[in-house]
Design a protein around this motif. Structure first.
Motif, PDB file in Angstrom:
ATOM      1  N   MET A   1       0.829  -1.191   0.000  1.00  0.00           N
ATOM      2  CA  MET A   1       0.000   0.000   0.000  1.00  0.00           C
ATOM      3  C   MET A   1       0.878   1.261   0.000  1.00  0.00           C
ATOM      4  SD  MET A   1      -3.034   1.146   0.007  1.00  0.00           S
ATOM      5  CE  MET A   1      -4.138   2.356   0.583  1.00  0.00           C
ATOM      6  N   GLN A   2       1.886   1.262   0.877  1.00  0.00           N
ATOM      7  CA  GLN A   2       2.766   2.427   0.949  1.00  0.00           C
ATOM      8  C   GLN A   2       3.506   2.628  -0.368  1.00  0.00           C
ATOM      9  OE1 GLN A   2       2.916   4.690   3.395  1.00  0.00           O
ATOM     10  NE2 GLN A   2       4.312   5.858   2.122  1.00  0.00           N
ATOM     11  N   GLU A   3       3.868   1.528  -1.012  1.00  0.00           N
ATOM     12  CA  GLU A   3       4.568   1.619  -2.291  1.00  0.00           C
ATOM     13  C   GLU A   3       3.669   2.268  -3.342  1.00  0.00           C
ATOM     14  OE1 GLU A   3       6.590  -1.307  -5.586  1.00  0.00           O
ATOM     15  OE2 GLU A   3       6.517  -1.960  -3.500  1.00  0.00           O
ATOM     16  N   GLN A   4       2.379   1.931  -3.321  1.00  0.00           N
ATOM     17  CA  GLN A   4       1.442   2.540  -4.270  1.00  0.00           C
ATOM     18  C   GLN A   4       1.340   4.034  -4.035  1.00  0.00           C
ATOM     19  OE1 GLN A   4      -2.080   0.269  -3.458  1.00  0.00           O
ATOM     20  NE2 GLN A   4      -1.738  -1.110  -5.204  1.00  0.00           N
ATOM     21  N   VAL A   5       1.281   4.434  -2.772  1.00  0.00           N
ATOM     22  CA  VAL A   5       1.209   5.861  -2.428  1.00  0.00           C
ATOM     23  C   VAL A   5       2.465   6.566  -2.899  1.00  0.00           C
ATOM     24  CG1 VAL A   5       1.146   7.501  -0.515  1.00  0.00           C
ATOM     25  CG2 VAL A   5      -0.352   5.501  -0.470  1.00  0.00           C
ATOM     26  N   ASN A   6       3.617   5.972  -2.624  1.00  0.00           N
ATOM     27  CA  ASN A   6       4.880   6.583  -3.049  1.00  0.00           C
ATOM     28  C   ASN A   6       4.952   6.723  -4.568  1.00  0.00           C
ATOM     29  OD1 ASN A   6       5.703   6.747  -0.403  1.00  0.00           O
ATOM     30  ND2 ASN A   6       6.966   4.906  -0.488  1.00  0.00           N
ATOM     31  N   ASN A   7       4.507   5.698  -5.290  1.00  0.00           N
ATOM     32  CA  ASN A   7       4.509   5.756  -6.751  1.00  0.00           C
ATOM     33  C   ASN A   7       3.589   6.861  -7.256  1.00  0.00           C
ATOM     34  OD1 ASN A   7       6.318   3.662  -6.932  1.00  0.00           O
ATOM     35  ND2 ASN A   7       4.753   2.095  -7.243  1.00  0.00           N
ATOM     36  N   GLN A   8       2.415   6.995  -6.638  1.00  0.00           N
ATOM     37  CA  GLN A   8       1.471   8.035  -7.063  1.00  0.00           C
ATOM     38  C   GLN A   8       2.041   9.423  -6.823  1.00  0.00           C
ATOM     39  OE1 GLN A   8      -1.491   7.562  -8.741  1.00  0.00           O
ATOM     40  NE2 GLN A   8      -1.258   9.744  -9.043  1.00  0.00           N
ATOM     41  N   VAL A   9       2.670   9.609  -5.662  1.00  0.00           N
ATOM     42  CA  VAL A   9       3.295  10.899  -5.357  1.00  0.00           C
ATOM     43  C   VAL A   9       4.389  11.198  -6.371  1.00  0.00           C
ATOM     44  CG1 VAL A   9       4.738  12.107  -3.665  1.00  0.00           C
ATOM     45  CG2 VAL A   9       2.721  10.860  -2.899  1.00  0.00           C
TER      46      VAL A   9
END
Length: 87
Positions: A1-9
């Motif tokens: 989940m955190q990886e998805q957030v980081n990728n989106q940012v």
């Protein structure tokens, strides 16, 4: 989940840094936006938004207090002892 957030940012930052992805802005629009911020109009608008949200919150609080009062009155009529929350 955190990886998805980081990728989106990261994707968002890349878009902001790429001049080809931004819409063209006219000189008039730049002047209008500059005046909007320099005059403090944005602060007035932000204040209006906050006051609207505050009013909504106060109305919700009033509704919740009325519901709480109704529940407590029913409990009293039914002789149900209420133990206050210890928090």
């Amino acid at each position: 989940m955190q990886e998805q957030v980081n990728n989106q940012v990261e994707e968002d930052l890349e878009l902001e840094g790429n001049p080809f992805t931004l819409p063209e802005v006219t000189d008039e629009e730049v002047i209008r936006l500059g005046n909007y911020y320099l005059s403090g109009e944005y602060l007035i608008r932000n204040l209006e938004i906050i006051q609207e949200k505050k009013q909504e919150a106060l109305l919700e609080l009033t509704r919740l207090e009325a519901a709480e009062k109704e529940i407590l009155e029913r409990m009293l009529k039914m002789q149900i002892n209420h133990k206050p929350d210890q928090s």
